[in-house]
Write a protein that holds these residues in place. Structure first.
Motif, PDB file in Angstrom:
ATOM      1  N   ALA A 162       0.860  -1.193   0.000  1.00 14.77           N
ATOM      2  CA  ALA A 162       0.000   0.000   0.000  1.00 14.77           C
ATOM      3  C   ALA A 162       0.891   1.234   0.000  1.00 14.77           C
ATOM      4  O   ALA A 162       1.889   1.290   0.722  1.00 14.77           O
ATOM      5  N   ILE A 163       0.537   2.214  -0.812  1.00 11.63           N
ATOM      6  CA  ILE A 163       1.344   3.432  -0.908  1.00 11.63           C
ATOM      7  C   ILE A 163       1.452   4.124   0.446  1.00 11.63           C
ATOM      8  O   ILE A 163       2.485   4.702   0.774  1.00 11.63           O
ATOM      9  N   GLU A 164       0.414   4.035   1.250  1.00 11.91           N
ATOM     10  CA  GLU A 164       0.458   4.661   2.574  1.00 11.91           C
ATOM     11  C   GLU A 164       1.551   4.032   3.435  1.00 11.91           C
ATOM     12  O   GLU A 164       2.255   4.720   4.171  1.00 11.91           O
ATOM     13  N   ASP A 165       1.688   2.700   3.352  1.00 16.09           N
ATOM     14  CA  ASP A 165       2.720   1.993   4.103  1.00 16.09           C
ATOM     15  C   ASP A 165       4.115   2.397   3.621  1.00 16.09           C
ATOM     16  O   ASP A 165       5.022   2.632   4.423  1.00 16.09           O
ATOM     17  N   LEU A 166       4.283   2.461   2.303  1.00 18.21           N
ATOM     18  CA  LEU A 166       5.574   2.851   1.751  1.00 18.21           C
ATOM     19  C   LEU A 166       5.938   4.271   2.171  1.00 18.21           C
ATOM     20  O   LEU A 166       7.055   4.533   2.605  1.00 18.21           O
ATOM     21  N   MET A 167       4.980   5.180   2.074  1.00 21.77           N
ATOM     22  CA  MET A 167       5.259   6.571   2.439  1.00 21.77           C
ATOM     23  C   MET A 167       5.562   6.698   3.930  1.00 21.77           C
ATOM     24  O   MET A 167       6.416   7.497   4.318  1.00 21.77           O
ATOM     25  N   SER A 168       4.924   5.899   4.758  1.00 21.75           N
ATOM     26  CA  SER A 168       5.209   5.911   6.205  1.00 21.75           C
ATOM     27  C   SER A 168       6.646   5.465   6.458  1.00 21.75           C
ATOM     28  O   SER A 168       7.353   6.053   7.282  1.00 21.75           O
ATOM     29  N   ARG A 169       7.087   4.446   5.740  1.00 20.74           N
ATOM     30  CA  ARG A 169       8.464   3.960   5.887  1.00 20.74           C
ATOM     31  C   ARG A 169       9.462   5.013   5.423  1.00 20.74           C
ATOM     32  O   ARG A 169      10.489   5.233   6.052  1.00 20.74           O
ATOM     33  N   ILE A 170       9.139   5.659   4.300  1.00 17.73           N
ATOM     34  CA  ILE A 170      10.019   6.707   3.777  1.00 17.73           C
ATOM     35  C   ILE A 170      10.064   7.879   4.745  1.00 17.73           C
ATOM     36  O   ILE A 170      11.139   8.414   5.050  1.00 17.73           O
TER      37      ILE A 170
END
Length: 66
Positions: free
Chosen positions: A52-60
């Protein structure tokens, strides 16, 4: 410093902050330097790699302090 968003290409994101490379590698983006990857947005890459893009952005954001 420029902001990294879901619409930022992988190439742009890496130019903004190389510290995100390990995050991208962890989710399976092992060809960060490939021409096709350079022009792919983070959102497109997330979709292709099943995250999920939200998960990726949270990691970034955790790495960049955003």
């Amino acid at each position: 410093m420029a902001q990294i968003s879901k619409d930022t290409t992988i190439g742009e994101a890496l130019r903004i902050n190389m510290d995100i490379a390990p995050v991208l590698m962890e989710i399976g983006m092992h060809c960060l330097g490939c021409p096709s990857a350079q022009g792919e947005t983070l959102e497109e890459a997330a979709m292709v790699h099943g995250i999920a893009i939200e998960d990726l952005m949270s990691r970034i954001d955790a790495v960049t302090g955003a």
